[in-house]
Design a protein around this motif. Structure first.
Motif, PDB file in Angstrom:
ATOM      1  N   CYS A  24       0.703  -0.858   0.104  1.00 52.69           N
ATOM      2  CA  CYS A  24       0.147   0.803  -0.072  1.00 52.69           C
ATOM      3  C   CYS A  24       1.283   1.359   0.211  1.00 52.69           C
ATOM      4  O   CYS A  24       2.005   1.179   0.395  1.00 52.69           O
ATOM      5  N   ASN A  25       0.372   2.633  -1.070  1.00 56.74           N
ATOM      6  CA  ASN A  25       1.040   3.631  -0.690  1.00 56.74           C
ATOM      7  C   ASN A  25       0.516   4.582   0.110  1.00 56.74           C
ATOM      8  O   ASN A  25       1.231   5.621  -0.506  1.00 56.74           O
ATOM      9  N   GLY A  26      -0.744   4.501  -0.261  1.00 57.82           N
ATOM     10  CA  GLY A  26      -1.013   5.170   1.450  1.00 57.82           C
ATOM     11  C   GLY A  26      -1.865   6.354   1.011  1.00 57.82           C
ATOM     12  O   GLY A  26      -2.176   7.649   2.120  1.00 57.82           O
ATOM     13  N   SER A  43       0.865   4.963  12.277  1.00 53.92           N
ATOM     14  CA  SER A  43       1.873   6.249  10.965  1.00 53.92           C
ATOM     15  C   SER A  43       1.537   6.883   9.810  1.00 53.92           C
ATOM     16  O   SER A  43       1.819   7.586   9.390  1.00 53.92           O
ATOM     17  N   GLY A  44      -0.374   6.886   9.445  1.00 53.58           N
ATOM     18  CA  GLY A  44      -0.886   7.310   8.429  1.00 53.58           C
ATOM     19  C   GLY A  44      -0.301   6.897   7.473  1.00 53.58           C
ATOM     20  O   GLY A  44      -1.042   7.072   6.124  1.00 53.58           O
ATOM     21  N   LEU A  45       0.791   6.153   6.826  1.00 50.77           N
ATOM     22  CA  LEU A  45       1.017   6.163   5.525  1.00 50.77           C
ATOM     23  C   LEU A  45       0.652   4.476   5.025  1.00 50.77           C
ATOM     24  O   LEU A  45       0.702   4.263   4.060  1.00 50.77           O
ATOM     25  N   MET A  71      -1.943   0.664  -6.449  1.00 51.49           N
ATOM     26  CA  MET A  71      -0.861  -0.472  -5.916  1.00 51.49           C
ATOM     27  C   MET A  71      -1.332  -1.900  -5.997  1.00 51.49           C
ATOM     28  O   MET A  71      -0.669  -2.836  -5.875  1.00 51.49           O
ATOM     29  N   ASP A  72      -2.583  -2.486  -6.472  1.00 49.57           N
ATOM     30  CA  ASP A  72      -3.077  -4.317  -5.855  1.00 49.57           C
ATOM     31  C   ASP A  72      -2.826  -4.824  -5.177  1.00 49.57           C
ATOM     32  O   ASP A  72      -2.658  -5.843  -4.885  1.00 49.57           O
TER      33      ASP A  72
END
Ligand code: SF4
Length: 80
Positions: A24-26, A43-45, A71-72
């Motif tokens: 995941c790229n957030g 982390s919020g990320l 990001m699938d």
């Protein structure tokens, strides 16, 4: 044959058929489409499945989020 996804499930995923990988790229798109089912970690990320879908509408929302995830990273093991 489906391509195998790379990454490990985020540890905060709610148990069940849907889960988010650590690739995941957030971006937050999943939360936009399925506000009842996704959340972000401390982390919020990274985002994760906060709650498995509990209605047909939520199931549709999660499927839409999975289909649009850049990001699938949203997986469905197909078990109910
Ligand atoms: S849409 Fe995908 S990449 Fe974006 S926050 Fe959700 S799981 Fe992460």
């Amino acid at each position: 044959m489906l391509a195998q996804k790379i990454g490990k499930p985020h540890p905060d995923n709610a148990a069940g058929r849907f889960y988010v990988l650590d690739t995941c790229n957030g971006c937050g798109l999943c939360l936009t489409y399925a506000i009842h089912n996704f959340s972000f970690d401390d982390s919020g990320l990274f985002y994760y499945v906060y709650r498995q879908p509990e209605s047909d509408d939520e199931l549709d929302d999660v499927h839409k989020a999975a289909s649009l995830c850049p990001m699938d990273a949203i997986c469905d093991d197909g078990k109910v």
